[in-house]
Design a protein around this motif. Structure first.
Motif, PDB file in Angstrom:
ATOM      1  N   SER A   4     -29.319  25.675  34.599  1.00 24.16           N
ATOM      2  CA  SER A   4     -29.950  24.434  34.167  1.00 24.16           C
ATOM      3  C   SER A   4     -31.350  24.349  34.785  1.00 24.16           C
ATOM      4  O   SER A   4     -31.506  24.401  36.006  1.00 24.16           O
ATOM      5  N   ILE A   5     -32.366  24.220  33.962  1.00 25.72           N
ATOM      6  CA  ILE A   5     -33.738  24.134  34.464  1.00 25.72           C
ATOM      7  C   ILE A   5     -34.010  22.698  34.902  1.00 25.72           C
ATOM      8  O   ILE A   5     -33.831  21.757  34.136  1.00 25.72           O
ATOM      9  N   GLN A   6     -34.454  22.548  36.130  1.00 16.89           N
ATOM     10  CA  GLN A   6     -34.721  21.204  36.654  1.00 16.89           C
ATOM     11  C   GLN A   6     -36.076  21.173  37.355  1.00 16.89           C
ATOM     12  O   GLN A   6     -36.219  20.691  38.479  1.00 16.89           O
ATOM     13  N   SER A   7     -37.073  21.732  36.695  1.00 20.21           N
ATOM     14  CA  SER A   7     -38.438  21.717  37.217  1.00 20.21           C
ATOM     15  C   SER A   7     -39.370  21.945  36.032  1.00 20.21           C
ATOM     16  O   SER A   7     -38.918  22.171  34.913  1.00 20.21           O
ATOM     17  N   GLU A   8     -40.647  21.918  36.294  1.00 14.19           N
ATOM     18  CA  GLU A   8     -41.594  22.288  35.247  1.00 14.19           C
ATOM     19  C   GLU A   8     -41.539  23.804  35.054  1.00 14.19           C
ATOM     20  O   GLU A   8     -41.183  24.552  35.975  1.00 14.19           O
ATOM     21  N   VAL A   9     -41.874  24.233  33.877  1.00 15.14           N
ATOM     22  CA  VAL A   9     -41.816  25.657  33.537  1.00 15.14           C
ATOM     23  C   VAL A   9     -43.217  26.257  33.667  1.00 15.14           C
ATOM     24  O   VAL A   9     -44.185  25.688  33.183  1.00 15.14           O
ATOM     25  N   GLU A  10     -43.293  27.374  34.341  1.00 20.55           N
ATOM     26  CA  GLU A  10     -44.591  28.029  34.515  1.00 20.55           C
ATOM     27  C   GLU A  10     -44.591  29.379  33.827  1.00 20.55           C
ATOM     28  O   GLU A  10     -43.607  30.108  33.859  1.00 20.55           O
TER      29      GLU A  10
ATOM     30  N   VAL B 233     -41.199  24.714  22.835  1.00 20.33           N
ATOM     31  CA  VAL B 233     -42.217  23.685  23.017  1.00 20.33           C
ATOM     32  C   VAL B 233     -41.694  22.642  24.004  1.00 20.33           C
ATOM     33  O   VAL B 233     -40.570  22.154  23.842  1.00 20.33           O
ATOM     34  N   ASP B 234     -42.493  22.335  25.032  1.00 17.07           N
ATOM     35  CA  ASP B 234     -42.007  21.347  26.001  1.00 17.07           C
ATOM     36  C   ASP B 234     -42.359  19.929  25.556  1.00 17.07           C
ATOM     37  O   ASP B 234     -42.964  19.716  24.501  1.00 17.07           O
ATOM     38  N   ALA B 235     -41.967  18.965  26.372  1.00 17.77           N
ATOM     39  CA  ALA B 235     -42.102  17.562  25.974  1.00 17.77           C
ATOM     40  C   ALA B 235     -43.552  17.154  25.780  1.00 17.77           C
ATOM     41  O   ALA B 235     -43.834  16.187  25.064  1.00 17.77           O
ATOM     42  N   ASP B 236     -44.478  17.892  26.397  1.00 17.99           N
ATOM     43  CA  ASP B 236     -45.894  17.559  26.258  1.00 17.99           C
ATOM     44  C   ASP B 236     -46.599  18.423  25.215  1.00 17.99           C
ATOM     45  O   ASP B 236     -47.829  18.403  25.114  1.00 17.99           O
ATOM     46  N   GLY B 237     -45.837  19.229  24.505  1.00 13.73           N
ATOM     47  CA  GLY B 237     -46.429  20.042  23.458  1.00 13.73           C
ATOM     48  C   GLY B 237     -46.884  21.411  23.909  1.00 13.73           C
ATOM     49  O   GLY B 237     -47.425  22.179  23.122  1.00 13.73           O
TER      50      GLY B 237
ATOM     51  N   PRO C 297     -36.401  25.509  12.723  1.00 11.04           N
ATOM     52  CA  PRO C 297     -35.936  25.012  14.015  1.00 11.04           C
ATOM     53  C   PRO C 297     -34.860  25.914  14.600  1.00 11.04           C
ATOM     54  O   PRO C 297     -34.107  26.559  13.869  1.00 11.04           O
ATOM     55  N   VAL C 298     -34.816  25.948  15.919  1.00 16.22           N
ATOM     56  CA  VAL C 298     -33.809  26.743  16.634  1.00 16.22           C
ATOM     57  C   VAL C 298     -33.063  25.809  17.583  1.00 16.22           C
ATOM     58  O   VAL C 298     -33.679  24.960  18.236  1.00 16.22           O
ATOM     59  N   ASP C 299     -31.744  25.968  17.633  1.00 14.30           N
ATOM     60  CA  ASP C 299     -30.934  25.130  18.517  1.00 14.30           C
ATOM     61  C   ASP C 299     -31.280  25.448  19.978  1.00 14.30           C
ATOM     62  O   ASP C 299     -31.289  26.615  20.377  1.00 14.30           O
ATOM     63  N   LEU C 300     -31.609  24.424  20.748  1.00 15.59           N
ATOM     64  CA  LEU C 300     -31.987  24.639  22.149  1.00 15.59           C
ATOM     65  C   LEU C 300     -31.264  23.600  23.007  1.00 15.59           C
ATOM     66  O   LEU C 300     -31.541  22.392  22.892  1.00 15.59           O
ATOM     67  N   PRO C 301     -30.346  24.026  23.865  1.00 15.62           N
ATOM     68  CA  PRO C 301     -29.634  23.047  24.704  1.00 15.62           C
ATOM     69  C   PRO C 301     -30.570  22.431  25.740  1.00 15.62           C
ATOM     70  O   PRO C 301     -31.410  23.134  26.322  1.00 15.62           O
ATOM     71  N   THR C 302     -30.453  21.135  25.933  1.00 13.27           N
ATOM     72  CA  THR C 302     -31.312  20.441  26.907  1.00 13.27           C
ATOM     73  C   THR C 302     -30.479  19.575  27.830  1.00 13.27           C
ATOM     74  O   THR C 302     -29.349  19.200  27.508  1.00 13.27           O
ATOM     75  N   ASN C 303     -31.073  19.276  28.996  1.00 13.16           N
ATOM     76  CA  ASN C 303     -30.428  18.371  29.942  1.00 13.16           C
ATOM     77  C   ASN C 303     -31.254  17.085  30.039  1.00 13.16           C
ATOM     78  O   ASN C 303     -32.133  16.844  29.217  1.00 13.16           O
ATOM     79  N   GLU C 304     -31.022  16.299  31.046  1.00  6.29           N
ATOM     80  CA  GLU C 304     -31.708  15.012  31.173  1.00  6.29           C
ATOM     81  C   GLU C 304     -32.840  15.065  32.189  1.00  6.29           C
ATOM     82  O   GLU C 304     -33.436  14.038  32.515  1.00  6.29           O
ATOM     83  N   TRP C 305     -33.133  16.252  32.748  1.00  7.41           N
ATOM     84  CA  TRP C 305     -34.173  16.326  33.777  1.00  7.41           C
ATOM     85  C   TRP C 305     -35.558  16.087  33.167  1.00  7.41           C
ATOM     86  O   TRP C 305     -35.909  16.645  32.121  1.00  7.41           O
ATOM     87  N   GLU C 306     -36.347  15.276  33.855  1.00  5.36           N
ATOM     88  CA  GLU C 306     -37.733  15.025  33.442  1.00  5.36           C
ATOM     89  C   GLU C 306     -38.636  15.215  34.653  1.00  5.36           C
ATOM     90  O   GLU C 306     -38.190  15.032  35.798  1.00  5.36           O
ATOM     91  N   PRO C 307     -39.913  15.524  34.452  1.00  5.29           N
ATOM     92  CA  PRO C 307     -40.834  15.621  35.592  1.00  5.29           C
ATOM     93  C   PRO C 307     -40.800  14.336  36.418  1.00  5.29           C
ATOM     94  O   PRO C 307     -40.834  13.238  35.869  1.00  5.29           O
ATOM     95  N   GLY C 308     -40.710  14.509  37.717  1.00  2.00           N
ATOM     96  CA  GLY C 308     -40.601  13.357  38.607  1.00  2.00           C
ATOM     97  C   GLY C 308     -39.189  13.170  39.121  1.00  2.00           C
ATOM     98  O   GLY C 308     -38.975  12.567  40.177  1.00  2.00           O
ATOM     99  N   ASP C 309     -38.186  13.680  38.379  1.00  2.00           N
ATOM    100  CA  ASP C 309     -36.798  13.597  38.843  1.00  2.00           C
ATOM    101  C   ASP C 309     -36.565  14.635  39.933  1.00  2.00           C
ATOM    102  O   ASP C 309     -37.247  15.663  39.996  1.00  2.00           O
ATOM    103  N   GLN C 310     -35.586  14.351  40.778  1.00  2.00           N
ATOM    104  CA  GLN C 310     -35.168  15.377  41.731  1.00  2.00           C
ATOM    105  C   GLN C 310     -34.379  16.445  40.987  1.00  2.00           C
ATOM    106  O   GLN C 310     -33.763  16.161  39.958  1.00  2.00           O
ATOM    107  N   GLY C 311     -34.407  17.659  41.492  1.00  2.00           N
ATOM    108  CA  GLY C 311     -33.686  18.712  40.792  1.00  2.00           C
ATOM    109  C   GLY C 311     -33.296  19.839  41.724  1.00  2.00           C
ATOM    110  O   GLY C 311     -33.714  19.883  42.885  1.00  2.00           O
ATOM    111  N   LEU C 312     -32.474  20.736  41.200  1.00  2.00           N
ATOM    112  CA  LEU C 312     -32.093  21.923  41.964  1.00  2.00           C
ATOM    113  C   LEU C 312     -33.298  22.836  42.102  1.00  2.00           C
ATOM    114  O   LEU C 312     -34.176  22.867  41.231  1.00  2.00           O
ATOM    115  N   LEU C 313     -33.349  23.596  43.206  1.00  2.00           N
ATOM    116  CA  LEU C 313     -34.590  24.303  43.528  1.00  2.00           C
ATOM    117  C   LEU C 313     -34.478  25.829  43.484  1.00  2.00           C
ATOM    118  O   LEU C 313     -35.407  26.520  43.847  1.00  2.00           O
TER     119      LEU C 313
END
Lengths: 168, 360
Positions: B350-356, B311-315, B251-267
């Motif tokens: 801070s990432i606040q969108s889906e990752v492409e 790995v994202d929340a959906d695998g 495992p590798v330490d990865l900082p995360t925030n509370e943003w989830e798909p569907g939330d508003q976020g910075l663009l």
């Protein structure tokens, strides 16, 4: 997970339409169930993509047509003579065969492209725009194919037989 | 008229939707794809160590196609062709063939050689004129099935010995129900490998006849590390027979925030190559311009055989070296934990969108 629930609800709702569309597009009922299942499997694996699609139904029916094409490729490869028939009892599929046969005879006068457009538009209940997206053609092409297909069906002797019943 | 058809439509007994079965099988497919990613990475890492020059040259079409040469055994590709395949089984294909694989399950739209387990649901149009070679690795469902069929007399496979190994070839046949859909299978039972040649009607017998078995100590490797889309490789000498082993996962330490798909976020658009520093920090970008980012909720990271995978929340997995693009912005760091984050109060991306994935 919310996505799984969403998928389950969608898959359950669309299952009959997917199977029946596959039958109308030339499959037996059993093959149609296989193709519909493969379609749903592909959609499940890529559900995030399906969910993000601009038009979910158009996307899923597009997958169905792809699966149908793949199925036909595999069918002729897999159809080999067998030395003996299976022993296992299975449900009576006579009615399924009769219905599928009637459908295939009724639509046999249509070319593949016209059959696709009729099935998607009138039976799968996709809009003309959705049908165009599924088939990858212009909206005007859908309209002209529909017009031609309906004219063909109106003159089709197989369908007239079904409509009027056997003559003595 | 359509009323009659509608009645037939309603008479079709569709049966019960097999949602549970599909979900279970879908989960299995997802797991297998993830495993394929790891295995692909492991093989490449193992092979490239001894043969970087060969692999690079093989992927550059301006360079001469490499030949296979070992004492007492030389295999030059025919003019304009190159060797490609899986394991020790190769065929000669034109050098301009794609290795991208089909965008839908069995139908590449350009001349291609690809791992047969590829395939997605995205295409519809049937190509006009295309030839392809699908490769099925040992142990894959397709290889097992084809090898099983090759032993049945009704499938009429013919046997030949190629480079001392039995190779079975089916007749080349075209579908009567689908004009222009022709296939031929080649299997190597002792190696567990199968290939399926396909064409829209073109003669692929030259490719079928070109099959060769590389000598012991040779194998093929993937061109890229993109596990979700593995591609077939070119022969290289590895000195020993390649062995795929499950890489060590840490495992590798990865900082995360509370943003989830569907939330508003910075663009604001954030983009960079996914990198893993010697300090154990995951960054976007390389060198002095690299920066640590805080990932959306549910993201995690690990190393597999030393290679970073996020790995994202959906695998969905993002491999080290992949270019990623996402939305977000710079915000004050509110966490006092995490060795990779700047001091509390300092700005952090801070990432606040889906990752492409936008490139390799």
């Amino acid at each position: 997970m919310a996505g799984d629930d969403d998928y389950a609800a969608y898959a359950s709702a669309r299952w009959p339409s997917l199977v029946r569309s596959a039958v109308f597009l030339g499959s037996s009922v059993e093959e149609a169930q296989d193709v519909a299942q493969t379609t749903l499997l592909r959609c499940y694996v890529a559900w995030k993509k399906v969910d993000r699609a601009r038009d979910r139904d158009a996307y899923v029916f597009r997958v169905l047509l792809n699966c149908l094409r793949d199925s036909r490729r595999r069918r002729w490869w897999g159809e080999r003579p067998t030395e003996r028939l299976p022993d296992a009892a299975s449900r009576d599929v006579t009615a399924d065969v009769d219905v599928a046969d009637a459908v295939h005879r009724a639509l046999s006068g249509l070319s593949k492209v016209n059959r696709d457009v009729v099935v998607l538009r009138y039976f799968a209940n996709l809009s003309e725009q959705q049908t165009a997206e599924v088939l990858g053609v212009a909206l005007g092409t859908v309209k002209s194919r529909l017009s031609r297909a309906l004219a063909q069906l109106a003159d089709d002797s197989h369908l007239l037989d079904l409509t009027e019943g056997p003559t003595s | 008229m359509t009323d009659t058809l509608r009645e037939l439509w309603d008479q079709i007994d569709a049966g019960l939707p097999p949602v549970g079965d599909v979900s279970r099988e879908g989960d299995r497919v997802r797991r297998r794809r993830r495993l394929g990613m790891v295995v692909g990475a492991a093989v490449t890492v193992a092979a490239v160590a001894g043969a970087t020059a060969v692999v690079t040259g093989a992927n550059d079409r301006s360079e001469p196609a490499p030949s296979v040469s070992t004492p007492g055994w030389v295999l030059d590709p025919p003019a304009g062709m190159r060797w490609a395949g899986i394991g020790r089984v190769v065929v000669a294909i034109p050098r301009d063939w794609s290795t991208d694989g089909p965008s839908c399950a069995d139908a590449p739209s350009v001349n291609s050689i690809y791992l047969g387990t590829n395939g997605g649901p995205d295409c519809l149009a049937t190509p006009e004129s295309v030839m392809s070679v699908a490769l099925f690795p040992a142990g894959s469902d397709e290889a097992v099935e084809l090898i099983d069929e090759s032993r049945k007399p009704s499938f009429s496979f013919t046997s030949a010995t190629v480079d001392g190994v039995e190779v079975l070839t089916s007749p080349g046949v075209c579908a009567t129900s689908m004009p222009g859909s022709c296939i031929q299978a080649i299997v190597v039972p002792t190696l567990g490998i199968a290939m399926r040649l396909g064409s829209t009607g073109e003669d692929f017998s030259a490719i079928a006849k070109s099959v060769r078995i590389l000598p012991e100590g040779w194998t093929t490797v993937p061109f890229t590390l993109d596990a979700a889309d593995p591609v077939p490789g070119t022969p290289i000498e590895v000195g020993v027979t390649a062995e795929v082993v499950e890489p060590v996962v840490r495992p590798v330490d990865l900082p995360t925030n509370e943003w989830e798909p569907g939330d508003q976020g910075l663009l604001a658009k954030l983009s960079g190559v996914l990198t893993f520093g010697d300090d154990g920090c995951v960054r976007l970008g390389e060198g002095p311009g690299a920066f640590v980012v805080v990932w959306p909720k549910g993201f995690r990271a690990e190393t597999r055989g030393g290679a970073l995978v996020v790995v994202d929340a959906d695998g969905r997995e993002y491999v080290e070296g992949t270019r990623l693009t996402m939305g977000g912005g710079f915000v004050p760091n509110r966490s006092s934990e995490g060795a990779c984050l700047p001091p509390r109060g300092a700005e952090v991306a801070s990432i606040q969108s889906e990752v492409e994935v936008t490139g390799e």
